[in-house]
Design an enzyme around this catalytic site. Sequence first.
Site, PDB file in Angstrom:
ATOM      1  CB  CYS A   1      -0.932   0.053   1.201  1.00 42.98           C
ATOM      2  SG  CYS A   1      -1.878  -1.409   1.484  1.00 42.98           S
TER       3      CYS A   1
ATOM      4  CG  HIS B   1      -1.694   3.338   4.354  1.00 41.76           C
ATOM      5  ND1 HIS B   1      -1.572   2.038   3.957  1.00 41.76           N
ATOM      6  CD2 HIS B   1      -1.115   3.413   5.569  1.00 41.76           C
ATOM      7  CE1 HIS B   1      -0.957   1.337   4.885  1.00 41.76           C
ATOM      8  NE2 HIS B   1      -0.676   2.148   5.877  1.00 41.76           N
TER       9      HIS B   1
END
Length: 603
Positions: free
Chosen positions: A82, A145
């Site tokens: 990610c 994120h």
Amino acid sequence: MWFISVSGRMCVAGLWCLLVLVVTTAAATNLRPPNVLVMLADDLGIGDLSCYGNTTIKTPNLDRLALGGVKLTHHLAAAPLCTPSRAALLTARYPARYGLVGNESTWSIVITNVANRAALPLDEVTLATALSAANYTTAIVGKWHLGSHCSFLGRRCPGPLKYGFQSFFGIPTTLSIDCRGPHAFWIFSLSDPQCQMLAGSWLAVVASVVVVARMLGWRWRTMVLLLLLSNFLTFVVWFKIIHLSKTSFRLTRVSPWLYRLLNSLLVRDGEVVEQPIRLDGLSQRLVQESRHFLAQHAADHQPFFLFHSFAHVHTPMFSAPHMEGVSKHGRYGDNVEELDEGVGSLLEALREHNLEENTIVYFTSDNGAHLEALDHEGQRIGGHNGRFKGGKLQGGPDGGIRVPGIYRWAGHLPENVTVDTPTSLMDLMPTLLDLADLPPLHRLVPQAAHKQELDGVSIARLLTGDTPDLPTDQETRVMLHHCRQVIHAVRLTRGQHIYKMYLKKQQWFPGSTQCGWGALTGCDCARNIDDLSHQPELYDLTRDPYEDHSPISPDTDEYQDVVGFLQQYVREWSAKVTYPPSLLNNGSLAAWLPWRQPVCLTC
Ligand SMILES: *[C@@H]1O[C@H](CO)[C@@H](O)[C@H](O)[C@H]1NC(C)=O
Ligand SMILES: *[C@@H]1O[C@H](CO)[C@@H](O)[C@H](O)[C@H]1NC(C)=O
């Protein structure tokens, strides 16, 4: 009826008012650059979609999107997980260039807590910064994120608002299997040596206090105070053992209970609005938010950029009641189909607001499927990477980085076209600026010009199908595939050939292309790596797309030529580009900082 009567009352002059409105809207839509809708899935594998060959899953909305645009079959993420992959998508630069990757130690490989200091460096220019500079209204809905930047006491966590996004509703870090609660707070097991020691010390302290107090004839109040103090200290040590250190081998660094408490948050424009997140129905709520944004800005004079970053199909699995059990592939399949439903709902909103012809739509996934993922009951909850080997968390193998990629711009890009040339998620920013006829990045954001070397390139001509200036068989492109900070493989597109050279390879679990099983298990770029740099493996992906056959023999001219060229390329690259130390593995940046922890007081 209602509309007519209202406008009739408001527009006293009647017809001319409507006329002016029509003319100005038409002029505005002609002159202004197109809107942009980017949809990013989380951990979705290339084998999970029916438009990429899955015959048993139902993804009608993504299939329709692909039919209406250009489907990329060789679309590559810059990282197999990610945080770094998302950074690369938004900056068009390898994340190793600015340290947003792990290093060879096993600490941390993504941003793990909302309240820490690790973040995408603020001088990196994102797609949102660029489009803001081009007067776009920018918004992100869903998973971020890339760093939260929480202030003291967590009063504000602006996150994406620091990177060119004007509004944010979503998850500041990531969902994790631990977000599905509840988890036990009181954990105490006498079979655990640390707990035994704790219980023993507590008994010894209590006994000594009582005995000493009796011997010295202390007042009972002093005794009670001392007992309270020792209980408190025991509690603190217990808390540290159970919630802070028992789990230190895990990615999240804290116990499931604490992780959910600290990180399962929904934030709106810097403020926590939900804690912990109500998972079931989250997909619909995020989509609703984006639909609201589209409705609000459909008629603006300014174009918009909406980044819808799905929470699906990352662990844990969750869905709205109407999506439970709908697929043939358990809860994972349900999640894929719910993701598809969300895509359909966003595309429907574009159609409703008549935005299809002036909105560029892009869909992709941040990395390949997480093959190892299991839920607490042992059910597989990872996706499928088709025939490609490997998956999430692996640097070189295509399963970890080759993801779906679809561009659609009705009336501007061809429909139902497949492009097999290797392309990158990092191509997004240059491609959008090109398609939208905006100035290149260094002119749009001049302060970035001195350092902003992009690794992505515009693939606008590939998408439009226009004849390139150069015949395609003369074009050369090299892509580096990092595992953390280390180059594991290099891909060369040259003429009709696509080669991949491996310098390092992960050792797989026997008989598989993965590294074990477990909710937080995955391959580890730091251990069990075969170093092939003395004699790299070379594959010709045009002849052997799934790397099923033996690599090209080092005795051939082809091997000598290609490997020689790529080794030289890597040497020059390393001489030219210095990678800063890892920001994710830096203890003081990555550690949880309690005094920056946001807490929802009104939830
Ligand atoms: C953005 O708006 C400003 C002020 O209206 C204008 O000067 C500038 O040229 C616009 N930028 C772009 C890239 O259109
Ligand atoms: C389709 O996707 C599901 C979910 O990842 C997977 O289990 C299944 O094997 C895939 N089927 C095919 C035919 O590719």
